[in-house]
Structure formats: C-alpha cells, structure tokens
Design a protein around this motif. Structure first.
Motif, mmCIF file in Angstrom:
data_model
loop_
_atom_site.group_PDB
_atom_site.id
_atom_site.type_symbol
_atom_site.label_atom_id
_atom_site.label_comp_id
_atom_site.label_asym_id
_atom_site.label_seq_id
_atom_site.Cartn_x
_atom_site.Cartn_y
_atom_site.Cartn_z
ATOM 1 N N SER A 129 8.401 43.972 61.298
ATOM 2 C CA SER A 129 8.081 45.287 62.652
ATOM 3 C C SER A 129 9.526 45.643 62.509
ATOM 4 C CB SER A 129 7.362 44.479 63.784
ATOM 5 O OG SER A 129 7.723 43.387 64.021
ATOM 6 N N LEU A 130 10.672 45.210 62.256
ATOM 7 C CA LEU A 130 11.995 45.165 62.958
ATOM 8 C C LEU A 130 12.408 46.621 62.101
ATOM 9 C CD1 LEU A 130 13.724 41.500 63.087
ATOM 10 C CD2 LEU A 130 12.630 43.379 65.254
ATOM 11 N N ARG A 131 13.151 47.001 62.221
ATOM 12 C CA ARG A 131 13.742 48.786 62.099
ATOM 13 C C ARG A 131 14.786 48.437 61.756
ATOM 14 N NH1 ARG A 131 10.829 53.538 65.256
ATOM 15 N NH2 ARG A 131 8.699 52.368 65.223
ATOM 16 N N ARG A 134 15.484 50.785 56.802
ATOM 17 C CA ARG A 134 15.459 51.726 56.939
ATOM 18 C C ARG A 134 13.878 51.414 56.020
ATOM 19 N NH1 ARG A 134 16.772 58.173 57.823
ATOM 20 N NH2 ARG A 134 14.679 59.122 57.379
ATOM 21 N N ARG A 135 14.223 51.810 54.551
ATOM 22 C CA ARG A 135 13.179 50.783 53.208
ATOM 23 C C ARG A 135 12.741 50.588 53.496
ATOM 24 N NH1 ARG A 135 14.146 53.123 48.044
ATOM 25 N NH2 ARG A 135 11.516 52.535 47.290
ATOM 26 N N THR A 136 13.113 49.027 53.602
ATOM 27 C CA THR A 136 12.221 48.292 54.111
ATOM 28 C C THR A 136 10.818 47.946 55.195
ATOM 29 O OG1 THR A 136 13.882 46.644 53.935
ATOM 30 C CG2 THR A 136 12.050 45.016 54.521
ATOM 31 N N TYR A 137 11.414 48.988 56.284
ATOM 32 C CA TYR A 137 10.438 49.034 57.300
ATOM 33 C C TYR A 137 9.230 50.159 56.925
ATOM 34 C CZ TYR A 137 8.161 51.075 61.926
ATOM 35 O OH TYR A 137 7.859 51.040 62.979
ATOM 36 N N GLU A 138 9.845 51.509 56.112
ATOM 37 C CA GLU A 138 9.143 52.486 55.750
ATOM 38 C C GLU A 138 7.960 51.762 54.763
ATOM 39 O OE1 GLU A 138 11.066 55.811 54.476
ATOM 40 O OE2 GLU A 138 12.059 56.261 56.231
ATOM 41 N N CYS A 140 6.726 48.410 54.679
ATOM 42 C CA CYS A 140 5.748 47.884 55.436
ATOM 43 C C CYS A 140 4.762 48.654 56.504
ATOM 44 C CB CYS A 140 6.772 47.459 56.427
ATOM 45 S SG CYS A 140 7.647 45.750 55.778
ATOM 46 N N TYR A 141 4.885 49.680 57.036
ATOM 47 C CA TYR A 141 4.675 50.948 57.543
ATOM 48 C C TYR A 141 3.313 51.436 55.930
ATOM 49 C CZ TYR A 141 3.379 54.198 60.892
ATOM 50 O OH TYR A 141 2.485 55.203 61.424
#
Length: 268
Positions: A129-131, A134-138, A140-141
């Motif tokens: 849930s950490l940002r 950016r690519r990893t967070y997007e 995961c989301y």
C-alpha cells in the motif's frame, strides 16, 4: 524688321525642332513621330527561354524515369532471389503475435507447480500500500480493483504492514527479490499484474473464479474498513505488555512490528 528677323533666326537656331507660325502668330512645334520599337528580338529571346525550360523539364522527366526503372529492376531482382523469405514471413508474424500469449500460458502451466500452503480455498494477493514506487503501486491497485469487480473475497496480504508476509512470499517463490503484486488462486501461483490483466481481458479469469462466494455490493468490513489490520488488543499497538510476575515490560508476542494484528472478522 531686320533685327526681328535676326532674333527669330537666332531663336530657330537655338531650337532643334522645327516650328512655324499660325494665323494667330503663335509658335507651334511640328508633331513628333513616335519611335518604332523592334520587338522581334525580345520575342525570340522569350521563345528560346521557353524552349530551354521545356527541354530541361523533359531531361528531368527522363532522369526520373530512369531512376524509377532502376528501382523497379532492383525490386524485381529481390523478389526473385527471396521467394522463400516472403512465404515464411506470415508464419513469423503469427509466431510474433502469439509469442506473448504462448509464453504466458506456458508460464501459467509451470507456475501451477508452485503452491501456497493453507490457501486452497481462497484468493491470496501479496501487495503493498506504499506509494514509494509509482508503477508498483499502480499495478497493485489495478489487481485489487479487478478482483473487487468480481465481488469475491480476497485474502489481501500487505507486506508494508507486516514484514512476515514478505518473508513468506520469498520462501514460497524461492527468490530474494520479488516483484509485486503476486497472486495465488486456490493455492496455485498465477503470476503478477500482467498475467492477471491478460486473464481478465480474455475472460479466463471469470472462469477461474467460478465457485468462490460472492459478497454483497459495496460490502466493507466494519472492524477494519477493508484494511485487514487492527491495533493489537493486548498492547493497544504499543508492542509492550507488563509482566506482573516479573514486574517488567516485555515485547508483545501477539502483534507485528507495527503493533497490528489481522482483522478477526474478515481475515479469519
């Protein structure tokens, strides 16, 4: 009169043009004839320049035709020398188009040998849930939203909230550096965000998720708000408990490094 004649004579000499007296004794000059221009030379020059332009245009066209004929000959020679390469190009194109899907299907068949113990009846998603990235967070989301669109319950394991999940994932995959997200369905390893998106777009994910219970629309856990973690009930998130027998503060063994425990309502 002689003086006047002399004066008139001198006046006549001073003027180059002839003159005569009219009835009113006024001096009038003789009409001047307009000079005739010889335009034949200029027209010849014009026609000669026009003919030169036409000749140069014809020469340029001839050069262009020669170049075109040379290129056409080169294309014909290449087509005659490489008939087999052209016949094999459609198969190469088909292979390039199907290469990605074939690789993904083969990766899925191989990944099914990797299993997650104790997850045979659920969907498990390792994410963050950490940002920070950016690519990893997007990714995961996006994966989480895909599963929420099917309204199935997902065991979401946030490695940023509990480092034990990172160690667990590294042991299962046998790798130290693991990318996120990672998905397991019925204990079988499916892959990352690219594989899940591909399965979702082709409609295969809906077939895989058949049999899982469906939640009510808009359902949210009342205890954790779908965060999957709550503060520890023993230490209230302080990670310390008082031992009455020894009279000392000790590390709480029920919570993780952040003083959190899994939600008992939605993660049982």
């Amino acid at each position: 009169m002689a003086d006047s004649g002399n004066s008139f004579g001198s006046f006549g000499k001073s003027k180059s043009r002839p003159f005569f007296f009219g009835r009113s004794m006024t001096v009038r000059e003789a009409p001047i004839e307009a000079p005739q221009l010889d335009r034949s030379g200029s027209m010849r020059k014009f026609y000669n320049s026009f003919e030169s332009v036409i000749s140069t245009g014809n020469s340029i066209k001839g050069k262009v035709k020669k170049l075109c004929s040379l290129f056409e000959k080169a294309d014909d020679s290449q087509s005659q020398s490489q008939p087999q390469s052209r016949s094999q190009s459609p198969t190469k194109l088909k292979a390039s188009k199907l290469g990605t899907t074939d690789l993904r299907v083969s990766s899925l068949s191989v990944n099914h040998w990797i299993g997650l113990p104790g997850a045979e009846d659920r969907i498990v998603v390792y994410f963050t849930s950490l940002r920070g990235i950016r690519r990893t967070y997007e990714d995961c989301y996006a994966v989480r939203m895909i599963f929420r669109a099917f309204r199935v319950w997902v065991d979401e394991r946030d490695i940023s909230m509990d480092s034990a999940y990172r160690k667990e994932l590294q042991c299962v995959l046998g790798e130290k550096n693991v990318s996120l997200p990672q998905v397991f369905i019925r204990g079988k390893y499916m892959g990352g965000a690219d594989v899940v998106k591909q399965l979702y777009e082709t409609g295969e994910l809906a077939k895989i998720l058949e049999g899982f219970p469906v939640r009510a629309p808009g359902h949210v856990c009342e205890s954790c708000g779908d965060v999957r973690f709550i503060p520890c009930m023993d230490c209230s998130g302080s990670r310390k408990v008082f031992d009455e027998d020894e009279g000392l503060l000790k590390r709480c063994l029920e919570c993780n490094e952040n003083g959190l425990i899994r939600c008992p309502d939605c993660c049982s």
